[in-house]
Design a protein around this motif. Structure first.
Motif, short mmCIF file in Angstrom:
data_model
loop_
_atom_site.label_atom_id
_atom_site.label_comp_id
_atom_site.label_asym_id
_atom_site.label_seq_id
_atom_site.Cartn_x
_atom_site.Cartn_y
_atom_site.Cartn_z
N ARG A 131 42.69 27.90 36.57
CA ARG A 131 42.96 27.15 35.32
C ARG A 131 44.42 26.70 35.32
O ARG A 131 45.24 27.20 34.56
CB ARG A 131 42.68 28.04 34.11
CG ARG A 131 41.25 28.48 33.94
CD ARG A 131 40.44 27.42 33.20
NE ARG A 131 39.17 27.96 32.75
CZ ARG A 131 38.91 28.33 31.51
NH1 ARG A 131 39.85 28.26 30.59
NH2 ARG A 131 37.72 28.78 31.18
N THR A 173 46.81 25.77 32.26
CA THR A 173 47.51 26.73 31.39
C THR A 173 48.96 26.96 31.83
O THR A 173 49.72 27.61 31.12
CB THR A 173 46.78 28.09 31.39
OG1 THR A 173 46.78 28.64 32.71
CG2 THR A 173 45.34 27.93 30.90
N CYS A 214 45.60 35.44 29.62
CA CYS A 214 45.46 34.00 29.86
C CYS A 214 44.03 33.69 30.31
O CYS A 214 43.31 34.57 30.80
CB CYS A 214 46.48 33.52 30.89
SG CYS A 214 45.96 33.67 32.61
N SER A 215 43.61 32.46 30.12
CA SER A 215 42.21 32.09 30.40
C SER A 215 41.86 32.25 31.87
O SER A 215 40.72 32.63 32.21
CB SER A 215 41.94 30.66 29.94
OG SER A 215 42.86 29.77 30.53
N HIS A 272 41.32 35.90 32.58
CA HIS A 272 40.06 36.28 31.94
C HIS A 272 38.88 35.93 32.86
O HIS A 272 37.97 36.74 33.07
CB HIS A 272 39.94 35.55 30.60
CG HIS A 272 38.82 36.03 29.73
ND1 HIS A 272 37.57 35.45 29.77
CD2 HIS A 272 38.76 37.03 28.81
CE1 HIS A 272 36.78 36.07 28.88
NE2 HIS A 272 37.48 37.03 28.30
N ASP A 273 38.90 34.72 33.43
CA ASP A 273 37.83 34.30 34.35
C ASP A 273 37.80 35.17 35.59
O ASP A 273 36.73 35.59 36.06
CB ASP A 273 38.04 32.85 34.75
CG ASP A 273 37.76 31.88 33.62
OD1 ASP A 273 37.17 32.30 32.60
OD2 ASP A 273 38.13 30.69 33.75
N ASP A 278 33.39 35.05 25.51
CA ASP A 278 34.32 33.92 25.66
C ASP A 278 34.74 33.32 24.32
O ASP A 278 35.22 32.18 24.26
CB ASP A 278 33.71 32.82 26.55
CG ASP A 278 33.54 33.30 27.99
OD1 ASP A 278 34.28 34.21 28.40
OD2 ASP A 278 32.66 32.78 28.69
#
Length: 629
Positions: free
Chosen positions: A541, A544, A589-590, A593-594, A627
């Protein structure tokens, strides 16, 4: 004294088996024996019997017996009877007054204690040292200063008990200057007065000064240790608090309930579950009373360390739960995103007759916010005053702004803030700005950020959120403008830090960290993780990353985030299959998270992460937040 019921005009009825039932007046016990019987009484029932005997034999006005009875009733929890005896005393002296004031102070009836003190002065009864040490328990700073002046006029300031009580007042009022002046003037310093000064330093955040005084003490009791440990914990140094607790154990000082509460708070702050479990074992095996206060601290610790199951076990074992215990469990479920369970527990609490508090409703509204339960949140918020008698405070408005904002109702959230009846704060506006970032509403975000800056409500988080908002919209000119504002204003971004506990030791990481002793192994694991997740189709990502860099540089920046470093260390330092628990001081942070979702699937491990807002439970490729975070 409307808060205390007066003793009935008639004496209490004699019990069927009285302590003193003489066969004749000639054989009646004298005052000395009666005084001894009062001192030996262990229950209110025994005191009733003696009191009835005094009435029957015209001894109810006996000065010494009345004083002892008044004092004993207070000790037995019958302040109403104690106050009645005081009211019936013709000319109460300083001992009567001091005793009844002391009793009211112990029962937290501070206003009544102060009124009794005023009555004492009105009756021209001169206070003594015991009076001052008692009434000072009920004083806030200004009243304490006035009493300090009276004590000085009476020549009692130098008394150890009086000066120590004054130090306690200054500690509670965080008046360091007055405390230091008094402390320096004390001719003798007992352990109690030294502990009071350490408390004053600790409450004012002067932990270093408190530690210097603490280290200079030759003999420290458990209270002194507790004050110093709690000082560290309350002012953001939980690791130092835990370290000092270990020193306390090595010094052969036995912890008590207050120690447990302070040390469990330290464990909760840093997510030290193993240490918290050891404390639980220690308490159960070393005679520490796990009362409702200590049990609630265990609930809070287990919830904040990611073990709801253990928290619920402690909760269910509490025989007489209070509202604080219920609150801790409800808030725990809320922070883990188990909103339905939190709401069910709230309904059960109300059904059993417990009255919700401000904290209860903050927990319930947060539960709604973490799962997007807009309808339920609206209903609870709108019924706060009507149903529960609680007027919404800024914290409740903040929960609603978070709930509405995350669900996309930005205009409704904005209207709520503009029309609220209490003063807005930075946290409230920050929640709305964060919602603008989530939904990419640059125009509203700029308006809110500008408003915060005009009202001097901005902080480093304001600039970071605005920068994130611009970065998400690929507005690198806006990002550069915000960074210039931060540099010119001397604003520093709060650095991300992640921690993980392994073998009862907490390891901390910051982004790009290479200082850990196992840094090479950690970075090798990061490379493996990168290969794993890319094989699963993961695309970093890079949107970000807040710097206008090339894609490769952005990927490198994402790859060494603190939570990834902590996860890599957990993978190489724990047994296969063991749960990895991580705590981060900021929102995850995204991209991380993934990655954590995929790593949990690839390694078949549960990963539990607590960030600034909530818990994320990663298992088999999915997260408990769905999510929605």
């Amino acid at each position: 004294m409307s808060s205390v019921a007066l003793f009935p005009i008639t004496p209490p009825p004699a019990a069927s088996n009285p302590v003193c039932r003489p066969s004749s007046t000639a054989n009646s016990p004298g005052p000395e024996k009666l005084a001894a019987l009062i001192d030996k009484s262990k229950s209110a029932n025994q005191l009733y019997q003696i009191h009835a005997f005094l009435y029957r034999h015209n001894l109810s006005d006996h000065q010494i017996l009345s004083f002892k009875l008044q004092r004993s009733y207070s000790a037995a929890g019958r302040l109403d009877h104690s106050l009645s005896i005081f009211r019936q005393t013709q000319t109460p002296d300083v001992f009567f007054y001091s005793s009844i004031i002391h009793a009211h102070a112990l029962h937290n009836l501070h206003k009544d204690a102060l009124l009794l003190y005023v009555q004492m002065l009105t009756d021209n009864v001169t206070p003594n040292t015991f009076t001052f040490s008692s009434i000072l328990r009920s004083c806030r700073l200004q009243a304490g200063k006035a009493l300090h002046g009276q004590a000085t006029k009476l020549g009692l300031e130098s008394d150890t008990y009086v000066s120590t009580s004054l130090l306690d007042v200054y500690a509670k009022g965080e008046d360091m200057e007055s405390a230091r002046k008094l402390f320096d003037s004390m001719p003798e310093r007992s352990l109690v007065s030294l502990t009071a000064m350490i408390t004053c330093y600790a409450k004012c955040g002067m932990v270093r000064e408190a530690r210097v005084l603490f280290d200079g003490l030759q003999d420290k009791d458990v209270i002194c240790w507790n004050v110093m440990i709690d000082g560290y914990v309350q002012f953001g140094s939980p690791n130092e608090g835990l370290s000092l607790f270990k020193q306390m154990l090595r010094a052969k000082v036995k912890p008590n309930e207050a120690t447990m509460v302070a040390v469990l708070s330290a464990c909760a702050q840093i997510g030290a579950l193993e240490s918290g479990r050891w404390l639980h074992w220690y308490a159960e095996n070393h005679g520490i009373d796990i009362n409702v206060r200590v049990a609630t601290s265990f609930i809070d610790m287990y919830c904040k360390c990611g073990s709801l199951e253990e928290a619920r076990l402690v909760f269910e074992r509490i025989t007489h739960k209070d509202v604080v215990a219920w609150n801790s469990m409800i808030v725990g479920y809320a922070m883990h995103g188990l909103s339905d369970v939190a709401l069910q527990l709230f309904d059960e609490m109300c059904r059993l007759g417990y009255k919700p508090t401000d904290i209860t409703l903050i927990g319930v509204l947060n539960a709604c916010g973490h799962s997007g339960l807009v309808r339920e949140g609206r209903e609870i918020f709108s019924s706060m005053a009507r149903t529960y008698g609680i007027e919404p405070k800024v914290e409740h408005y903040g929960c609603m702004v978070n709930l509405l904002g995350r669900a996309g109702y930005l205009e409704e959230a904005y209207d709520l803030v503009k029309n609220m009846e209490v003063e807005q704060d930075a946290v409230l506006w920050g929640a709305l700005l964060g919602a603008c970032k989530i939904h990419g509403n640059v125009a509203l975000g700029e308006e809110i950020a500008g408003l915060m800056m005009r009202q001097n409500l901005e902080n480093s988080g304001t600039y970071v959120l605005l920068s994130n908002l611009y970065a998400k919209a690929n507005n690198w000119e806006g990002v550069a403008k915000v960074r210039t504002m931060m540099r010119d204003g001397g604003v520093e971004k709060e650095h991300g830090c992640s921690s993980i506990e392994v073998n009862n030791r907490v390891h901390e990481f910051v982004a790009g960290d290479s200082w850990h002793p196992r840094s090479n192994d950690i970075h090798m694991m990061l490379e493996k993780m990168n290969v794993w997740v890319k094989a699963q189709g993961h695309t970093p990502r890079t949107d970000t990353v807040l710097h206008d860099l090339g894609e490769e540089e952005k990927e490198k920046s994402l790859g060494v985030h603190s939570e990834k470093l902590a996860m890599a260390f957990g993978l190489i330092s724990t047994e296969p299959g063991a749960t990895i628990r991580i705590v981060k001081n900021l929102r995850v942070c995204s991209d991380c998270h993934d990655v954590m979702k995929l790593v949990s699937k690839i390694t078949r491990r549960a990963i539990v992460m607590r960030d600034r807002n909530r818990f994320h439970h990663f298992n088999n490729g999915s997260c408990s937040c769905g999510d929605y975070w």
